[in-house]
Design a protein around this motif. Structure first.
Motif, short mmCIF file in Angstrom:
data_model
loop_
_atom_site.label_atom_id
_atom_site.label_comp_id
_atom_site.label_asym_id
_atom_site.label_seq_id
_atom_site.Cartn_x
_atom_site.Cartn_y
_atom_site.Cartn_z
N LEU A 137 -33.86 7.06 18.54
CA LEU A 137 -33.63 6.10 19.62
C LEU A 137 -34.86 5.22 19.79
O LEU A 137 -35.99 5.71 19.90
N ASP A 138 -34.66 3.91 19.82
CA ASP A 138 -35.75 2.94 19.98
C ASP A 138 -36.12 2.84 21.46
O ASP A 138 -35.45 2.13 22.23
N ALA A 139 -37.20 3.52 21.85
CA ALA A 139 -37.60 3.57 23.26
C ALA A 139 -38.11 2.22 23.75
O ALA A 139 -38.05 1.92 24.95
N GLU A 140 -38.63 1.40 22.85
CA GLU A 140 -39.11 0.07 23.26
C GLU A 140 -37.93 -0.85 23.58
O GLU A 140 -37.99 -1.65 24.51
N SER A 195 -30.62 0.38 28.91
CA SER A 195 -31.70 0.66 29.86
C SER A 195 -31.08 0.87 31.23
O SER A 195 -30.11 0.19 31.60
N HIS A 196 -31.65 1.79 31.98
CA HIS A 196 -31.07 2.15 33.29
C HIS A 196 -30.88 0.92 34.18
O HIS A 196 -29.86 0.79 34.87
N ALA A 197 -31.82 0.01 34.14
CA ALA A 197 -31.76 -1.18 35.00
C ALA A 197 -30.64 -2.13 34.61
O ALA A 197 -30.23 -2.98 35.41
N ASP A 220 -15.40 0.23 24.84
CA ASP A 220 -15.56 1.15 25.97
C ASP A 220 -17.02 1.34 26.37
O ASP A 220 -17.31 1.56 27.55
N VAL A 221 -17.94 1.31 25.41
CA VAL A 221 -19.35 1.44 25.78
C VAL A 221 -19.95 0.08 26.14
O VAL A 221 -20.85 -0.01 26.99
N ALA A 222 -19.44 -0.98 25.50
CA ALA A 222 -19.98 -2.32 25.77
C ALA A 222 -19.74 -2.76 27.21
O ALA A 222 -20.57 -3.44 27.81
N VAL A 223 -18.59 -2.38 27.79
CA VAL A 223 -18.31 -2.79 29.17
C VAL A 223 -19.21 -2.07 30.17
O VAL A 223 -19.25 -2.43 31.35
N GLN A 224 -19.95 -1.06 29.72
CA GLN A 224 -20.96 -0.41 30.56
C GLN A 224 -22.33 -1.07 30.39
O GLN A 224 -23.31 -0.63 30.96
N GLY A 225 -22.37 -2.12 29.54
CA GLY A 225 -23.63 -2.81 29.27
C GLY A 225 -24.38 -2.23 28.10
O GLY A 225 -25.51 -2.65 27.81
N ALA A 226 -23.79 -1.26 27.39
CA ALA A 226 -24.50 -0.53 26.34
C ALA A 226 -24.34 -1.17 24.96
O ALA A 226 -23.37 -1.87 24.68
N THR A 227 -25.33 -0.90 24.12
CA THR A 227 -25.33 -1.29 22.72
C THR A 227 -24.86 -0.11 21.88
O THR A 227 -25.42 0.98 22.01
N PRO A 250 -33.92 4.87 28.93
CA PRO A 250 -32.60 4.80 28.28
C PRO A 250 -31.55 5.70 28.91
O PRO A 250 -31.84 6.80 29.37
N VAL A 251 -30.34 5.19 28.93
CA VAL A 251 -29.16 5.97 29.33
C VAL A 251 -28.21 5.96 28.13
O VAL A 251 -27.89 4.90 27.59
#
Length: 360
Positions: free
Chosen positions: A64-67, A179-181, A108-115, A72-73
């Motif tokens: 996981l790329d922490a930068e 990212s959580h934010a 389904d993951v994209a609508v949560q803002g996720a990559t 991260p969530v």
């Protein structure tokens, strides 16, 4: 008088034992090995620098790329493709079903803002056909590449006691990160926000049990039959791919013009829009704001289906809904038009005691 013991006890029967094998029980390890070797070669096409393992290990490894994702969530989704799978097998369109599966999970993951980061698949058949497996996995890999994620691993199983012949089942599991934010939960949705719909390609992966019954049993169509009301052959109309909405979601988020998104799948607008609504709000949808594609109209005619049932069984031509502040609607539509992405103003967010869709 003496008793002859030999006459009272029958001679022991000689039992011949055979050496049992897995293949005789119906599971051919050689077939599985061939399929797995093809999977390894195919899956590597989706690998990126974050993949730390090879296909075939006990588990997949992903860095996981922490930068890129501070605080991260992880966001996960799993799904299948339902009875669309049976039609895909009937038509021999095994690759397209793989991409359907990936795109469904990506949305389904994209609508949560996720990559989306990586994908895992499960393929099980009564008898493994290496060519079919390769086509299915090939479709999965191409969709993974298009969405920027890796096929990290999976399971290929031969189970003759559960599936008949070369009949197979397919499921997938996707992990993304945000990212959580930057998580999207719908909490920023406000009264007056606009519901902006993006078109679907067709049924996507929902409603196939009813659609197949109406088209093949009620109407008696063949899969290769051209139907004027559809403007296409039946099989082609049903097998249009489940779209990925990752690109337009990203563009709208980058432009900071969307509060939330809803992926319209099983349950249609009726059941999916309420999933993102905060307490005290409802979604008001204007039925005259769009015209469902011919496939949906013909299905409704064939089954004499009520509007309420249609809106719960099918997506009705809307695959994604973006919730956009009214003041930013023009900007949001401009962002989409620059991508050649059509958008439809479906309605707005209103106050309501229940989280539900109100049709008007």
């Amino acid at each position: 008088m003496s008793v002859d013991d030999s006459a009272a006890v029958p001679p022991a029967k000689r039992v011949t034992r055979t050496r049992a094998t897995y293949a005789e029980a119906g599971v051919d390890r050689d077939r599985a090995a061939i399929a797995n070797e093809r999977i390894k070669l195919t899956a590597r096409r989706s690998f990126n620098k974050n993949v730390l393992s090879e296909i075939g290990g006990f588990a997949g490894l992903f860095a996981l790329d922490a930068e890129r994702f501070p605080e991260p969530v992880l966001v996960a989704s799993t799904d299948g493709v339902g009875s669309k799978l049976q039609l895909a097998a009937q038509l021999g369109l095994h690759g397209s079903i793989g991409s359907d599966l990936v795109n469904h999970c990506v949305n389904d993951v994209a609508v949560q803002g996720a990559t989306p980061l990586f994908f895992l698949d499960y393929f099980a058949a009564g008898e493994l056909d290496a060519n079919v497996v390769e086509q299915v996995i090939g479709g999965i890999v191409e969709a993974c590449k298009a969405n920027g994620c890796a096929l990290l691993g999976g399971e290929t199983a031969e189970m003759p006691t559960l599936y008949r012949g070369k009949e197979y089942d397919l499921a997938g599991f996707l992990v993304g990160a945000v990212s959580h934010a930057k998580m999207l939960s719908g909490e920023n949705i406000a009264e007056g926000d606009i519901l902006l719909g993006l078109p679907s390609n067709g049924l996507h992966t929902n409603g196939y049990t009813l659609a197949r019954k109406l088209l093949f049993e009620t109407a008696g169509y063949r899969a290769d039959q051209y139907v004027n009301e559809l403007g296409d052959k039946v099989g082609a109309a049903l097998m249009r791919s489940h779209r990925s909405y990752l690109a337009p979601i990203r563009k709208l988020l980058q432009a900071e013009v969307a509060h939330a998104f809803a992926h319209i799948t099983g349950g249609g607008l009726t059941e999916n829009l309420p999933r993102i609504l905060p307490k005290g709000f409802a979604a008001q949808v204007e039925m005259a704001s769009w015209e469902p594609p011919p496939l949906f109209a013909h299905l409704q005619t064939l089954g004499s289906i009520e509007n309420e049932e249609m809106l719960r069984a099918f997506n009705m031509g809307i695959g994604l809904v973006a919730v956009v502040p009214a003041a930013l609607l023009k900007k949001a539509r401009l962002v989409l038009s620059r991508m050649n992405e059509r958008s439809i103003v479906l309605g707005r967010i209103v106050r309501g005691q229940q989280r539900k869709v109100v049709y008007c």
